[in-house]
Design a protein around this motif. Structure first.
Motif, PDB file in Angstrom:
ATOM      1  N   ARG A 104       1.109  -1.067  -0.269  1.00  0.00           N
ATOM      2  CA  ARG A 104      -0.267  -0.270   0.162  1.00  0.00           C
ATOM      3  C   ARG A 104       0.368   1.378  -0.060  1.00  0.00           C
ATOM      4  O   ARG A 104       2.027   1.276   0.834  1.00  0.00           O
ATOM      5  N   HIS A 105       0.361   1.946  -0.708  1.00  0.00           N
ATOM      6  CA  HIS A 105       1.031   3.565  -0.429  1.00  0.00           C
ATOM      7  C   HIS A 105       0.558   4.794  -0.083  1.00  0.00           C
ATOM      8  O   HIS A 105      -0.683   4.753   0.792  1.00  0.00           O
ATOM      9  N   LEU A 106       2.077   4.919   1.748  1.00  0.00           N
ATOM     10  CA  LEU A 106       1.036   5.630   2.698  1.00  0.00           C
ATOM     11  C   LEU A 106       0.777   6.999   2.646  1.00  0.00           C
ATOM     12  O   LEU A 106       2.122   6.921   2.228  1.00  0.00           O
ATOM     13  N   LYS A 107       0.807   7.995   3.588  1.00  0.00           N
ATOM     14  CA  LYS A 107       0.963   8.973   3.696  1.00  0.00           C
ATOM     15  C   LYS A 107       1.160  10.279   4.895  1.00  0.00           C
ATOM     16  O   LYS A 107       0.004   9.389   5.808  1.00  0.00           O
ATOM     17  N   VAL A 108       1.749  10.209   5.746  1.00  0.00           N
ATOM     18  CA  VAL A 108       1.744  10.367   6.784  1.00  0.00           C
ATOM     19  C   VAL A 108       1.487  12.241   6.871  1.00  0.00           C
ATOM     20  O   VAL A 108       2.411  13.023   5.830  1.00  0.00           O
ATOM     21  N   TYR A 109       0.636  12.575   7.599  1.00  0.00           N
ATOM     22  CA  TYR A 109      -0.793  14.476   7.648  1.00  0.00           C
ATOM     23  C   TYR A 109       0.510  14.571   8.623  1.00  0.00           C
ATOM     24  O   TYR A 109       0.385  14.053  10.035  1.00  0.00           O
ATOM     25  N   PRO A 110       0.412  15.919   9.414  1.00  0.00           N
ATOM     26  CA  PRO A 110       0.481  16.518  10.174  1.00  0.00           C
ATOM     27  C   PRO A 110       0.068  16.366  11.346  1.00  0.00           C
ATOM     28  O   PRO A 110       0.558  16.042  11.849  1.00  0.00           O
ATOM     29  N   VAL A 111      -1.714  16.129  11.300  1.00  0.00           N
ATOM     30  CA  VAL A 111      -2.294  16.543  12.725  1.00  0.00           C
ATOM     31  C   VAL A 111      -2.475  14.467  12.998  1.00  0.00           C
ATOM     32  O   VAL A 111      -1.566  14.342  14.092  1.00  0.00           O
ATOM     33  N   LYS A 112      -1.827  13.694  12.550  1.00  0.00           N
ATOM     34  CA  LYS A 112      -1.599  12.341  12.345  1.00  0.00           C
ATOM     35  C   LYS A 112      -0.456  12.184  12.616  1.00  0.00           C
ATOM     36  O   LYS A 112       0.113  11.661  14.239  1.00  0.00           O
ATOM     37  N   PHE A 113       1.019  13.025  12.348  1.00  0.00           N
ATOM     38  CA  PHE A 113       2.297  12.926  13.495  1.00  0.00           C
ATOM     39  C   PHE A 113       2.489  13.359  14.615  1.00  0.00           C
ATOM     40  O   PHE A 113       2.760  13.079  15.554  1.00  0.00           O
ATOM     41  N   LEU A 114       0.954  14.563  14.370  1.00  0.00           N
ATOM     42  CA  LEU A 114       1.652  15.516  15.686  1.00  0.00           C
ATOM     43  C   LEU A 114       0.794  14.545  16.873  1.00  0.00           C
ATOM     44  O   LEU A 114       1.195  13.913  17.782  1.00  0.00           O
ATOM     45  N   ILE A 115      -0.232  13.780  16.511  1.00  0.00           N
ATOM     46  CA  ILE A 115      -0.861  12.700  17.843  1.00  0.00           C
ATOM     47  C   ILE A 115       0.019  12.195  17.952  1.00  0.00           C
ATOM     48  O   ILE A 115      -0.213  11.596  19.513  1.00  0.00           O
ATOM     49  N   SER A 116       0.602  11.623  17.365  1.00  0.00           N
ATOM     50  CA  SER A 116       1.346   9.977  17.284  1.00  0.00           C
ATOM     51  C   SER A 116       2.678  10.517  18.312  1.00  0.00           C
ATOM     52  O   SER A 116       2.888   9.848  19.297  1.00  0.00           O
ATOM     53  N   ILE A 117       3.107  11.770  17.875  1.00  0.00           N
ATOM     54  CA  ILE A 117       3.932  12.386  18.637  1.00  0.00           C
ATOM     55  C   ILE A 117       3.211  12.491  20.033  1.00  0.00           C
ATOM     56  O   ILE A 117       4.511  12.059  21.181  1.00  0.00           O
ATOM     57  N   LEU A 118       2.231  13.010  20.048  1.00  0.00           N
ATOM     58  CA  LEU A 118       2.184  13.462  21.435  1.00  0.00           C
ATOM     59  C   LEU A 118       1.713  12.028  22.795  1.00  0.00           C
ATOM     60  O   LEU A 118       2.089  12.273  24.181  1.00  0.00           O
ATOM     61  N   LEU A 119       1.182  10.958  21.470  1.00  0.00           N
ATOM     62  CA  LEU A 119       0.721   9.342  22.015  1.00  0.00           C
ATOM     63  C   LEU A 119       1.959   8.746  23.292  1.00  0.00           C
ATOM     64  O   LEU A 119       2.272   8.508  24.086  1.00  0.00           O
ATOM     65  N   ILE A 120       3.194   9.101  22.186  1.00  0.00           N
ATOM     66  CA  ILE A 120       4.419   8.573  22.362  1.00  0.00           C
ATOM     67  C   ILE A 120       5.075   9.295  23.555  1.00  0.00           C
ATOM     68  O   ILE A 120       5.543   8.724  24.649  1.00  0.00           O
ATOM     69  N   ILE A 121       5.167  10.330  23.396  1.00  0.00           N
ATOM     70  CA  ILE A 121       5.282  11.227  25.177  1.00  0.00           C
ATOM     71  C   ILE A 121       4.623  10.994  26.283  1.00  0.00           C
ATOM     72  O   ILE A 121       5.465  10.660  27.116  1.00  0.00           O
ATOM     73  N   PHE A 122       3.535  11.021  26.140  1.00  0.00           N
ATOM     74  CA  PHE A 122       2.749  10.859  27.256  1.00  0.00           C
ATOM     75  C   PHE A 122       2.761   9.232  27.770  1.00  0.00           C
ATOM     76  O   PHE A 122       2.920   8.613  29.136  1.00  0.00           O
ATOM     77  N   ALA A 123       2.807   8.985  26.852  1.00  0.00           N
ATOM     78  CA  ALA A 123       3.682   6.713  27.606  1.00  0.00           C
ATOM     79  C   ALA A 123       4.504   7.357  27.906  1.00  0.00           C
ATOM     80  O   ALA A 123       4.463   6.043  28.515  1.00  0.00           O
ATOM     81  N   THR A 124       6.030   7.915  27.603  1.00  0.00           N
ATOM     82  CA  THR A 124       7.376   7.775  28.077  1.00  0.00           C
ATOM     83  C   THR A 124       6.711   8.300  29.463  1.00  0.00           C
ATOM     84  O   THR A 124       7.385   7.891  30.367  1.00  0.00           O
ATOM     85  N   MET A 125       6.574   9.558  29.651  1.00  0.00           N
ATOM     86  CA  MET A 125       6.098  10.381  30.817  1.00  0.00           C
ATOM     87  C   MET A 125       5.668   9.043  31.440  1.00  0.00           C
ATOM     88  O   MET A 125       5.792   9.036  32.864  1.00  0.00           O
ATOM     89  N   ASP A 126       4.376   8.642  31.432  1.00  0.00           N
ATOM     90  CA  ASP A 126       3.480   7.510  32.222  1.00  0.00           C
ATOM     91  C   ASP A 126       4.899   6.585  32.448  1.00  0.00           C
ATOM     92  O   ASP A 126       4.669   5.482  33.802  1.00  0.00           O
TER      93      ASP A 126
END
Length: 161
Positions: A104-126
């Motif tokens: 499949r050809h997949l695209k990463v949009y800014p909002v998806k990227f931002l939410i992914s980074i936030l989830l990683i940060i909050f998981a790390t904080m946990d």
């Protein structure tokens, strides 16, 4: 078959999160994103959230702390509309990058990227012990509600963010 999978996942996640108190958007949004565009997946997660919360309100609502409900909940609802509005209005932004995977050809949009980074940060904080001791007073409830609501409207993952 897709509708059966979606309905079963929504049903079981709603039951699971009744006991845990969180996680519906965290689990359901990615599942919906498999079958729907991100904006629709988030909106559908919101619909499931709404009906799940109405159900929980009837079951255990009389035991809710009314002050917390008002001071956290009202700013959360208002800010969620702003987050959802932003999501709808940044929809025509170009992808940050694209790649091919699993045929499949997949695209990463800014909002998806931002939410992914936030989830990683909050998981790390946990995972970091210092954050387990972090507490806020009731005077911070409106700010917490607004932040939670905004990111919930933007991502469909209010509890996680």
């Amino acid at each position: 078959m897709e509708y059966v999978i979606i309905a079963l996942v929504a049903f079981f996640v709603a039951i699971l999160t009744f006991f845990s108190g969180f996680g519906l958007g965290t689990i359901l949004t990615p599942v919906f994103m498999i079958f729907f565009p991100v904006e629709l997946a988030i909106a559908l997660t919101g619909v499931v959230h709404f009906f799940n919360n109405i159900y929980k309100l009837f079951l255990v609502g009389r035991n809710a702390d009314k002050q917390v409900l008002l001071r956290f909940g009202i700013p959360a609802v208002i800010a969620a509309f702003f987050g959802a509005w932003l999501l709808l209005n940044i929809n025509d932004v170009q992808p940050l990058f694209a790649y091919d995977a699993f045929g499949r050809h997949l695209k990463v949009y800014p909002v998806k990227f931002l939410i992914s980074i936030l989830l990683i940060i909050f998981a790390t904080m946990d995972l970091l012990p210092w954050f387990n001791k972090l507490e806020f007073g009731k005077d911070k409830l409106p700010l917490g509600g607004a932040l939670s609501g905004f990111f919930g409207g933007l991502s469909g993952n209010q509890g996680a963010l």
